[in-house]
Design an enzyme around this catalytic site. Structure first.
Site, mmCIF file in Angstrom:
data_model
loop_
_atom_site.group_PDB
_atom_site.id
_atom_site.type_symbol
_atom_site.label_atom_id
_atom_site.label_comp_id
_atom_site.label_asym_id
_atom_site.label_seq_id
_atom_site.Cartn_x
_atom_site.Cartn_y
_atom_site.Cartn_z
ATOM 1 C CE LYS A 35 -7.362 7.133 4.678
ATOM 2 N NZ LYS A 35 -5.701 6.220 4.722
ATOM 3 C CB THR A 70 -8.707 1.931 11.884
ATOM 4 O OG1 THR A 70 -8.038 1.577 10.875
ATOM 5 C CG2 THR A 70 -10.236 0.783 11.454
ATOM 6 C CE LYS A 102 -2.487 2.101 3.342
ATOM 7 N NZ LYS A 102 -2.206 3.156 3.519
HETATM 8 O O1 C5P Z 1 0.557 1.274 11.662
HETATM 9 P P1 C5P Z 1 -0.831 0.343 10.222
HETATM 10 O O2 C5P Z 1 -1.086 -1.017 10.826
HETATM 11 O O3 C5P Z 1 -1.683 1.493 11.750
HETATM 12 O O4 C5P Z 1 -1.601 1.115 9.339
HETATM 13 C C1 C5P Z 1 -2.606 1.762 8.650
HETATM 14 C C2 C5P Z 1 -2.473 1.427 7.364
HETATM 15 O O5 C5P Z 1 -4.002 1.948 7.229
HETATM 16 C C3 C5P Z 1 -1.935 3.727 7.215
HETATM 17 O O6 C5P Z 1 -1.063 3.488 5.829
HETATM 18 C C4 C5P Z 1 -3.437 3.992 7.253
HETATM 19 O O7 C5P Z 1 -3.183 4.939 6.782
HETATM 20 C C5 C5P Z 1 -3.927 3.359 6.780
HETATM 21 N N1 C5P Z 1 -5.379 3.634 6.939
HETATM 22 C C6 C5P Z 1 -6.119 2.676 8.112
HETATM 23 N N2 C5P Z 1 -7.641 3.878 8.291
HETATM 24 C C7 C5P Z 1 -8.333 3.282 7.093
HETATM 25 C C8 C5P Z 1 -7.834 3.651 6.077
HETATM 26 C C9 C5P Z 1 -5.640 3.742 5.656
HETATM 27 O O8 C5P Z 1 -4.939 2.569 8.931
HETATM 28 N N3 C5P Z 1 -9.765 3.162 7.591
#
Ligand code: C5P
Length: 236
Positions: free
Chosen positions: A60, A121, A31
């Protein structure tokens, strides 16, 4: 599109990305988020595709329908496998986003899949109610956005593991439920609020998981990835 855990390449430069990826031998699902894309631009996507990886371009988008539609038309040319918008931008914006992608996809190529972010999240129910003035449960808000994305004929949503099952019930199993906020049981939640383990993600109906720091900040990222992949695959 692969179904393996999606590794969030939250790095500030392409050098950091290549260094991180060098010990991995297999092709991955990665990603690219705004941190990396805003520094490196389209070249990072071309390069990752050349290396044989699947790419989720997590920008996004959230703007007026015409702007998002035109932006998606351009993004379609980069060759990413998966892109996204914020569902809060509205149904018309989501329709324009998908139309833009279709218009920008070269003949004979596959249109990138497109999903909508429901509630981040990192957002708690209390925060959503206080700051967004949405006087519902977070699940109701997420399901509402998932239905809106479905009615705009998007391919799925980004949601937390906690809402994935309900979304599959309401929107169908084909509708993607891409879930960040993945933590190993003993791990640190960092800034995430609605978190779950890879095993629970699978059991609770995620179609794909996104894992960042649990892999990128691990002492041995390849080992951490292999462990998460195993948990994910074993509970399919
Ligand atoms: O380090 P971590 O596992 O928390 O990273 C989660 C990734 O998912 C980050 O790149 C964040 O931008 C992305 N993300 C998120 N929540 C969302 C959409 C994307 O945490 N709803």
């Amino acid at each position: 599109m692969k179904n393996s855990p999606i590794i969030a390449l939250d790095f500030a430069s392409s050098e950091d990305v290549y260094q991180f990826l060098s010990p991995f031998e297999q092709s991955l699902f990665v990603k690219v988020g705004m941190e990396l894309y805003l520094q490196e631009g389209p070249s990072i996507v071309y390069k990752l595709k050349e290396m044989g990886h699947d790419v989720f371009l997590d920008l996004k988008l959230h703007d007026i329908p015409n702007t998002v539609g035109q932006a998606m038309k351009g993004l379609a040319r980069l060759g990413a496998d998966l892109v996204n918008v914020h569902a809060a931008g509205g149904k018309e914006m989501m329709i324009a986003a998908k139309e833009g992608l279709e218009a920008g996809t070269a003949a004979g190529k596959k249109r990138p899949s497109i999903i909508a972010v429901t509630q981040l999240t990192s957002t708690s129910e209390q925060q959503m109610q206080k700051e967004q003035l949405i006087h519902k449960t977070i699940e109701e808000s997420v399901i509402h956005y998932a239905n809106l994305a479905k009615s705009a004929r998007l391919d799925g949503v980004v949601c937390s593991v906690l809402e994935a099952k309900k979304i599959a019930e309401v929107c169908g199993n084909e509708f993607l439920r891409v879930t960040p906020g993945i933590r190993l049981a003993e791990g640190d939640a960092h800034d995430q609020v609605r978190v779950a383990t890879p095993v629970n993600a699978r059991k609770l109906g995620s179609s794909h998981i996104v894992v960042g720091r649990a892999i990128t900040k691990a002492e041995n990222p390849v080992q951490a990835y292999e462990n998460i992949l195993k948990m994910w695959e074993e509970h399919a």
